[in-house]
Design a protein around this motif. Structure first.
Motif, PDB file in Angstrom:
ATOM      1  N   ILE A  77      74.768  72.344 123.891  1.00  0.00           N
ATOM      2  CA  ILE A  77      74.434  73.399 124.859  1.00  0.00           C
ATOM      3  C   ILE A  77      74.373  74.756 124.170  1.00  0.00           C
ATOM      4  O   ILE A  77      73.443  75.546 124.403  1.00  0.00           O
ATOM      5  CB  ILE A  77      75.476  73.396 125.996  1.00  0.00           C
ATOM      6  N   LEU A  78      75.355  75.046 123.327  1.00  0.00           N
ATOM      7  CA  LEU A  78      75.382  76.345 122.652  1.00  0.00           C
ATOM      8  C   LEU A  78      74.151  76.529 121.762  1.00  0.00           C
ATOM      9  O   LEU A  78      73.564  77.614 121.731  1.00  0.00           O
ATOM     10  CB  LEU A  78      76.667  76.478 121.846  1.00  0.00           C
ATOM     11  N   ARG A  79      73.777  75.485 121.033  1.00  0.00           N
ATOM     12  CA  ARG A  79      72.587  75.583 120.193  1.00  0.00           C
ATOM     13  C   ARG A  79      71.365  75.897 121.042  1.00  0.00           C
ATOM     14  O   ARG A  79      70.545  76.756 120.679  1.00  0.00           O
ATOM     15  CB  ARG A  79      72.370  74.277 119.431  1.00  0.00           C
ATOM     16  N   HIS A  80      71.248  75.232 122.184  1.00  0.00           N
ATOM     17  CA  HIS A  80      70.064  75.442 123.015  1.00  0.00           C
ATOM     18  C   HIS A  80      70.007  76.858 123.584  1.00  0.00           C
ATOM     19  O   HIS A  80      68.922  77.443 123.697  1.00  0.00           O
ATOM     20  CB  HIS A  80      70.043  74.420 124.152  1.00  0.00           C
ATOM     21  N   LEU A  81      71.157  77.407 123.937  1.00  0.00           N
ATOM     22  CA  LEU A  81      71.196  78.756 124.504  1.00  0.00           C
ATOM     23  C   LEU A  81      71.201  79.843 123.426  1.00  0.00           C
ATOM     24  O   LEU A  81      71.352  81.023 123.741  1.00  0.00           O
ATOM     25  CB  LEU A  81      72.419  78.916 125.394  1.00  0.00           C
ATOM     26  N   ASP A  82      71.016  79.434 122.167  1.00  0.00           N
ATOM     27  CA  ASP A  82      71.000  80.383 121.032  1.00  0.00           C
ATOM     28  C   ASP A  82      72.298  81.169 120.928  1.00  0.00           C
ATOM     29  O   ASP A  82      72.314  82.356 120.583  1.00  0.00           O
ATOM     30  CB  ASP A  82      69.802  81.348 121.146  1.00  0.00           C
ATOM     31  N   VAL A  83      73.406  80.496 121.235  1.00  0.00           N
ATOM     32  CA  VAL A  83      74.729  81.102 121.084  1.00  0.00           C
ATOM     33  C   VAL A  83      75.291  80.650 119.746  1.00  0.00           C
ATOM     34  O   VAL A  83      75.576  79.461 119.566  1.00  0.00           O
ATOM     35  CB  VAL A  83      75.668  80.686 122.226  1.00  0.00           C
ATOM     36  N   PRO A  84      75.466  81.552 118.783  1.00  0.00           N
ATOM     37  CA  PRO A  84      76.026  81.146 117.489  1.00  0.00           C
ATOM     38  C   PRO A  84      77.443  80.612 117.663  1.00  0.00           C
ATOM     39  O   PRO A  84      78.247  81.168 118.420  1.00  0.00           O
ATOM     40  CB  PRO A  84      76.025  82.438 116.669  1.00  0.00           C
ATOM     41  N   ILE A  85      77.751  79.520 116.977  1.00  0.00           N
ATOM     42  CA  ILE A  85      79.078  78.918 117.069  1.00  0.00           C
ATOM     43  C   ILE A  85      79.994  79.570 116.041  1.00  0.00           C
ATOM     44  O   ILE A  85      79.756  79.490 114.837  1.00  0.00           O
ATOM     45  CB  ILE A  85      79.005  77.397 116.854  1.00  0.00           C
ATOM     46  N   ASP A  86      81.022  80.221 116.524  1.00  0.00           N
ATOM     47  CA  ASP A  86      82.008  80.870 115.665  1.00  0.00           C
ATOM     48  C   ASP A  86      82.952  79.798 115.127  1.00  0.00           C
ATOM     49  O   ASP A  86      83.580  79.070 115.920  1.00  0.00           O
ATOM     50  CB  ASP A  86      82.781  81.905 116.474  1.00  0.00           C
ATOM     51  N   PRO A  87      83.102  79.653 113.799  1.00  0.00           N
ATOM     52  CA  PRO A  87      84.042  78.659 113.275  1.00  0.00           C
ATOM     53  C   PRO A  87      85.454  78.829 113.817  1.00  0.00           C
ATOM     54  O   PRO A  87      86.212  77.851 113.906  1.00  0.00           O
ATOM     55  CB  PRO A  87      83.984  78.894 111.762  1.00  0.00           C
ATOM     56  N   ALA A  88      85.815  80.040 114.194  1.00  0.00           N
ATOM     57  CA  ALA A  88      87.161  80.282 114.724  1.00  0.00           C
ATOM     58  C   ALA A  88      87.383  79.560 116.059  1.00  0.00           C
ATOM     59  O   ALA A  88      88.534  79.389 116.476  1.00  0.00           O
ATOM     60  CB  ALA A  88      87.404  81.777 114.892  1.00  0.00           C
ATOM     61  N   TRP A  89      86.310  79.167 116.731  1.00  0.00           N
ATOM     62  CA  TRP A  89      86.465  78.440 117.991  1.00  0.00           C
ATOM     63  C   TRP A  89      87.040  77.052 117.772  1.00  0.00           C
ATOM     64  O   TRP A  89      87.578  76.460 118.701  1.00  0.00           O
ATOM     65  CB  TRP A  89      85.128  78.322 118.715  1.00  0.00           C
ATOM     66  N   GLY A  90      86.889  76.504 116.587  1.00  0.00           N
ATOM     67  CA  GLY A  90      87.465  75.192 116.290  1.00  0.00           C
ATOM     68  C   GLY A  90      86.776  74.035 116.962  1.00  0.00           C
ATOM     69  O   GLY A  90      87.395  72.979 117.179  1.00  0.00           O
ATOM     70  N   LEU A  91      85.491  74.180 117.322  1.00  0.00           N
ATOM     71  CA  LEU A  91      84.780  73.073 117.956  1.00  0.00           C
ATOM     72  C   LEU A  91      84.659  71.898 116.995  1.00  0.00           C
ATOM     73  O   LEU A  91      84.581  72.070 115.778  1.00  0.00           O
ATOM     74  CB  LEU A  91      83.392  73.518 118.411  1.00  0.00           C
ATOM     75  N   GLU A  92      84.625  70.691 117.558  1.00  0.00           N
ATOM     76  CA  GLU A  92      84.686  69.499 116.718  1.00  0.00           C
ATOM     77  C   GLU A  92      83.436  68.635 116.776  1.00  0.00           C
ATOM     78  O   GLU A  92      83.302  67.704 115.984  1.00  0.00           O
ATOM     79  CB  GLU A  92      85.900  68.671 117.108  1.00  0.00           C
ATOM     80  N   GLY A  93      82.535  68.909 117.680  1.00  0.00           N
ATOM     81  CA  GLY A  93      81.330  68.109 117.756  1.00  0.00           C
ATOM     82  C   GLY A  93      80.204  68.705 116.935  1.00  0.00           C
ATOM     83  O   GLY A  93      80.351  69.729 116.260  1.00  0.00           O
ATOM     84  N   VAL A  94      79.058  68.026 116.993  1.00  0.00           N
ATOM     85  CA  VAL A  94      77.840  68.518 116.362  1.00  0.00           C
ATOM     86  C   VAL A  94      76.725  68.456 117.397  1.00  0.00           C
ATOM     87  O   VAL A  94      76.760  67.623 118.304  1.00  0.00           O
ATOM     88  CB  VAL A  94      77.465  67.674 115.125  1.00  0.00           C
ATOM     89  N   PRO A  95      75.734  69.344 117.313  1.00  0.00           N
ATOM     90  CA  PRO A  95      74.623  69.264 118.255  1.00  0.00           C
ATOM     91  C   PRO A  95      73.919  67.912 118.173  1.00  0.00           C
ATOM     92  O   PRO A  95      73.692  67.376 117.075  1.00  0.00           O
ATOM     93  CB  PRO A  95      73.706  70.406 117.817  1.00  0.00           C
ATOM     94  N   ILE A  96      73.610  67.361 119.310  1.00  0.00           N
ATOM     95  CA  ILE A  96      72.953  66.056 119.356  1.00  0.00           C
ATOM     96  C   ILE A  96      71.607  66.135 118.640  1.00  0.00           C
ATOM     97  O   ILE A  96      70.801  67.023 118.906  1.00  0.00           O
ATOM     98  CB  ILE A  96      72.798  65.593 120.809  1.00  0.00           C
ATOM     99  N   GLY A  97      71.389  65.197 117.731  1.00  0.00           N
ATOM    100  CA  GLY A  97      70.202  65.198 116.888  1.00  0.00           C
ATOM    101  C   GLY A  97      70.490  65.604 115.461  1.00  0.00           C
ATOM    102  O   GLY A  97      69.632  65.441 114.584  1.00  0.00           O
ATOM    103  N   THR A  98      71.687  66.118 115.194  1.00  0.00           N
ATOM    104  CA  THR A  98      72.048  66.532 113.836  1.00  0.00           C
ATOM    105  C   THR A  98      72.103  65.310 112.927  1.00  0.00           C
ATOM    106  O   THR A  98      72.720  64.293 113.256  1.00  0.00           O
ATOM    107  CB  THR A  98      73.416  67.229 113.833  1.00  0.00           C
ATOM    108  N   GLU A  99      71.479  65.401 111.768  1.00  0.00           N
ATOM    109  CA  GLU A  99      71.507  64.295 110.818  1.00  0.00           C
ATOM    110  C   GLU A  99      72.859  64.232 110.104  1.00  0.00           C
ATOM    111  O   GLU A  99      73.475  65.246 109.809  1.00  0.00           O
ATOM    112  CB  GLU A  99      70.382  64.445 109.797  1.00  0.00           C
ATOM    113  N   SER A 100      73.280  63.019 109.811  1.00  0.00           N
ATOM    114  CA  SER A 100      74.562  62.820 109.139  1.00  0.00           C
ATOM    115  C   SER A 100      74.471  63.212 107.673  1.00  0.00           C
ATOM    116  O   SER A 100      73.478  62.957 107.005  1.00  0.00           O
ATOM    117  CB  SER A 100      74.985  61.357 109.244  1.00  0.00           C
TER     118      SER A 100
END
Length: 847
Positions: free
Chosen positions: A523-546
């Motif tokens: 969702i964040l990628r789609h809304l052009d919201v940069p992900i701050d590493p300090a947020w500690g999110l653990e997923g990856v945007p769907i479609g990201t290559e391994s």
């Protein structure tokens, strides 16, 4: 103590302390000055139930509380009365037969994990009506719990309005009804507010609240009595209260028992983005049934994006509960970060890891956000501050789902939202009532698909749809097993994820195993919201290559050999290693072949080898993981009983390292060590090209039981001065029926040699011919192999000492050459770390 006009407080009483700053602050917010508030907020009466301390008794019917612990009494304080329905006599656990009185510790110990311990406002003795615990004893069956706690007369002569304030810990599901009522001068009681499914919806958690209820005093009234009622209840949970006060003004920080009138679709503000998101969160929709039933709308969405299976943790990390699953989906982090492993929300961490709607609002309050749902705990604990947060209330989940869809359609028709969250509940309700194998569950799933069609049709009918870029994401919180969930079964842990639109590659089937935590970054990628590493999110945007080397061997997966047949979607296993990786196998050729030393497999292939032992909680590993499982290896023939031992080392490829340079390593792992006289040793080793090695991490059965669940690991080493290459080894040895180890996503970073070489080229004449002379100087601290190249030929030097030169003159075999360029490539050590430096030379004519 008796609810009576308050005097100078006795030592230890908390009520006056509450009233002092409390009433001042609350009245100040209403525009009344603190000085006036202090004069007008007069305490009238108070009761904290602590006078019952001396009469507390040990348990009678409870089994979880130590014998002899003094903690409850059926006797009310002087002047107070408890009236329970006569049909309850002799039924249920005596400690909870109607309103009773207990210490918070005694009450919490009766049953943990259901929010009783959340009542941290309470101390001393509290009043409790707990039909859930009452129903657990003496088989009350369908007997209804009905009980009222009534205060003594409270003088209100000359008052126009008073406030009753009290600490409250309330939870309900099903038909339970609770109310506060008042009667004046002996007249019939009237209800001031009521909690029920009809008023608040299903599964209401109003825990650890400080409540205030205003009461209008009729003209001429001289006294009133208050009554706390709980009725029509059977195993529907509880109500506990403490610190009752009656005052002229409400206390600070207190809230009304019933929430304010909610906002609706018309209150959704206009958004700011042409990129928009519809997030549909299904409760309890099992993936195999979703595939089996007629779901054309979800199928059409999947064809426009990706759809596939994922998995929740098993109960080693957290059970498959709704609170846990929805928190994963909404926050983008796993449970050890958001701290909501079940439905009690006892110690959540949503301030640090907020829901996606709140996260978006924090980044930019101009985003337009909307949510609609019926499961009240999501609104109470998880979803914080979208622009509009709707709580649907109805007789059942079919009704509330229809209300949510209707309100979401209205928003799509009339407003301009950026991010919408729609929660749909009926699959879970039918699973609990009839099981996922029932016709009722099938009908619910197919109806929910029709409602998805309504939402998509409304989205596509927007006048501005052609100019908008919509991302639709959908998932579920958990599966269903039998009539429930919460356990370690594959059918409870298997979830699914769907994403269509935006940046999601259109493949139909998921290209990877997308997780619940991937929804938020998508969702964040789609809304052009940069992900701050300090947020500690653990997923990856769907479609990201391994980028994980282990995932490259998925094409080599095979089916079971010695294992039992696997459920659908569990994929397989292989001994094929990624390019450059090796296994040093010392495990004897006995035991289960899938687990004979390190193997690569899908996480669910491993987890379903034996459920209930914690394998399913390695959710930070995904797609392909490396597994060394001595416990499963030993399940065929018990080789450990004859002295055989599991001994296997997984090695990374060799890579260059600067002598004396740093080596940094990170990976996820899931390690378990069982001690019952069974040996096991594990270690991570850095091996260097000079034959030396360093142990970076180790565990041994002599240390006792170890269970490192779903952990990120970071390690480091320093290469010896004589080493130019390094590899990492994961060794599990001297093991048998003793535990397991799984690792994933290894990243090895080594400080590489700085190959320093200078190159000088010039032309000269020898006779009438032009020659090109090239000199390369090795500025490294170690010998280097040097290759010099020109248009007229190449020359190799096997070894150039530090500070020495490699010199060669090339014959052009012509009397004239144009300006050109020579180069020298220096290579250090046997790890092929090299650098190339070019040098120009001028045009030259000879003769």
């Amino acid at each position: 103590m008796i609810l009576r006009p308050t005097r100078r407080p006795r030592q230890g009483s908390r009520a006056p302390a509450i009233l002092a700053a409390a009433s001042i602050a609350l009245l100040a917010t209403a525009g009344i000055s603190p000085a006036v508030a202090a004069e007008t907020a007069t305490p009238i009466a108070a009761e904290n139930f602590d006078s019952l301390t001396a009469s507390l008794q040990p348990r009678v019917g409870e089994t979880h509380i130590p014998v002899g612990t003094l903690g409850w009494t059926p006797n009310a304080p002087a002047g107070w009365t408890v009236t329970s329905d006569a049909s309850m006599t002799g039924k249920g656990k005596p400690e909870w037969r109607g309103w009773t009185f207990a210490t918070p510790q005694f009450w919490s110990a009766a049953q943990t994990g259901q929010g009783r311990e959340a009542f941290t406002r309470a101390t001393g003795v509290i009043a409790v009506a707990d039909n859930d615990e009452w129903d657990d004893g003496n088989s009350p069956a369908e007997q209804l719990f009905a009980s009222t706690l009534t205060s003594p007369d409270i003088a209100v002569a000359g008052k126009s309005t008073v406030h009753v304030n009290f600490a409250s810990n309330y939870r309900q599901t099903g038909p339970q009804v609770a109310a506060l009522q008042v009667s004046f001068d002996g007249a019939a009681p009237e209800r001031l507010f009521e909690y029920s499914t009809a008023v608040l919806g299903d599964q209401v958690y109003l825990q650890n609240k400080l409540l205030t209820q205003p009461i209008e005093v009729p003209a001429g009234a001289t006294s009133m009595r208050l009554g706390w009622v709980i009725e029509q209840a059977t195993n529907d949970w509880y109500w506990a209260i403490d610190d009752v006060t009656v005052t002229d003004a409400p206390v600070a920080g207190a809230e009304h028992p019933l929430p304010d009138p909610p906002k609706g679709p018309a209150d959704v503000p206009d958004g700011i983005s042409d990129k928009k998101v519809l997030f549909i969160d299904f409760d309890g929709m099992r993936i195999d049934k979703l595939r089996d039933y007629a779901t054309p709308n979800l199928d059409a969405l999947a064809a426009r994006g990706q759809f596939g299976v994922g998995y929740m943790p098993d109960s080693a990390l957290a059970g498959t509960w709704s609170g846990h699953g929805h928190a994963n989906l909404l926050t983008g982090v796993w449970v050890d970060k958001h701290r909501s492993p079940d439905n009690s929300f006892t110690n959540p961490n949503f301030t640090q890891y907020p829901d996606i709607l709140t996260r978006v609002e924090q980044v930019n309050p101009d985003f337009s956000t909307f949510s609609t749902l019926d499961w009240a705990p999501l609104n109470q604990y998880v979803i914080a501050t979208p622009d509009v947060k709707m709580q649907q209330v109805g007789a059942n989940q079919k009704i509330t789902d229809a209300l949510s869809v209707a309100d979401a359609v209205e928003v799509l028709d009339t407003r301009n939202p950026d991010l919408m969250y729609v929660y749909l509940h009926d699959a879970d309700a039918m699973g609990h009532a009839y099981t996922a194998e029932s016709p009722e569950y099938k009908a619910a799933v197919e109806k929910l698909d029709q409602q998805v069609g309504e939402l998509i049709a409304a989205m596509e009918a927007r006048e501005s749809y052609a100019d908008e870029d919509w991302l639709v994401v959908a998932s579920t919180d958990h599966g269903v097993t039998g009539y429930g969930h919460g356990g370690d079964q594959h059918t409870s842990r298997a979830i699914w994820t769907l994403a269509a639109g935006g940046e999601v590659p259109v493949t139909g089937q998921a290209t990877r195993e997308w997780r619940q935590v991937d929804i938020v970054p998508t969702i964040l990628r789609h809304l052009d919201v940069p992900i701050d590493p300090a947020w500690g999110l653990e997923g990856v945007p769907i479609g990201t290559e391994s980028q994980d080397p282990f995932d490259t061997v998925a094409g080599s997966f095979q089916g079971v050999l010695d294992e039992a047949p696997k459920p659908a979607d569990t994929k397989g296993w292989t001994k094929q290693t990624p390019a450059g990786w090796t296994i040093d196998e010392k495990t004897p050729a006995v035991g289960v072949r899938e687990y004979r030393g390190w193997s690569f497999m899908s996480d669910e292939f491993w987890a379903t080898s034996e459920e209930g032992q914690g394998r399913g909680s390695f959710v930070r590993g995904r797609d392909v993981i490396a597994v060394a499982d001595a416990d499963e290896w030993n399940d065929l023939g018990d080789p450990a009983a004859t002295g055989a031992r599991f001994d296997s080392t997984l090695y990374s490829p060799w890579q260059a390292v600067k002598p004396g340079g740093a080596v940094d390593l990170s990976f996820f792992h899931h390690y378990r060590q069982i001690t019952a006289g069974i040996p096991q040793h594990a270690e991570v080793i850095a091996e260097f090209g000079d034959g030396s090695s360093q142990v970076l991490w180790s565990r041994d059965s002599a240390q006792g039981t170890v269970f490192e669940i779903n952990q990120p690991v970071s390690l480091s080493a320093t290469a010896p001065a004589t080493a130019s290459k390094v590899r990492i080894g994961w060794r599990l040895s001297n093991a048998g029926n003793s535990g397991y180890w799984a690792v994933d996503a290894p990243q090895i970073s080594a400080e590489t040699p700085e190959v320093a070489v200078d190159t000088v080229a010039e032309t000269r004449c020898i006779g009438s011919k032009v020659y090109v002379s090239v000199k390369a100087t090795n500025h490294e601290s170690t010998p280097a192999a040097v290759e010099i190249s020109t248009a007229f030929g190449d020359k190799s030097f096997a070894t150039v000492a530090p500070g020495a030169n490699a010199v060669h003159t090339f014959a052009a075999r012509a009397s004239s050459v144009a300006a050109g360029e020579a180069s020298a490539t220096a290579t250090v050590g046997d790890a092929s770390v090299s650098a190339t430096v070019a040098a120009p030379y001028a045009a030259r004519t000879c003769g």
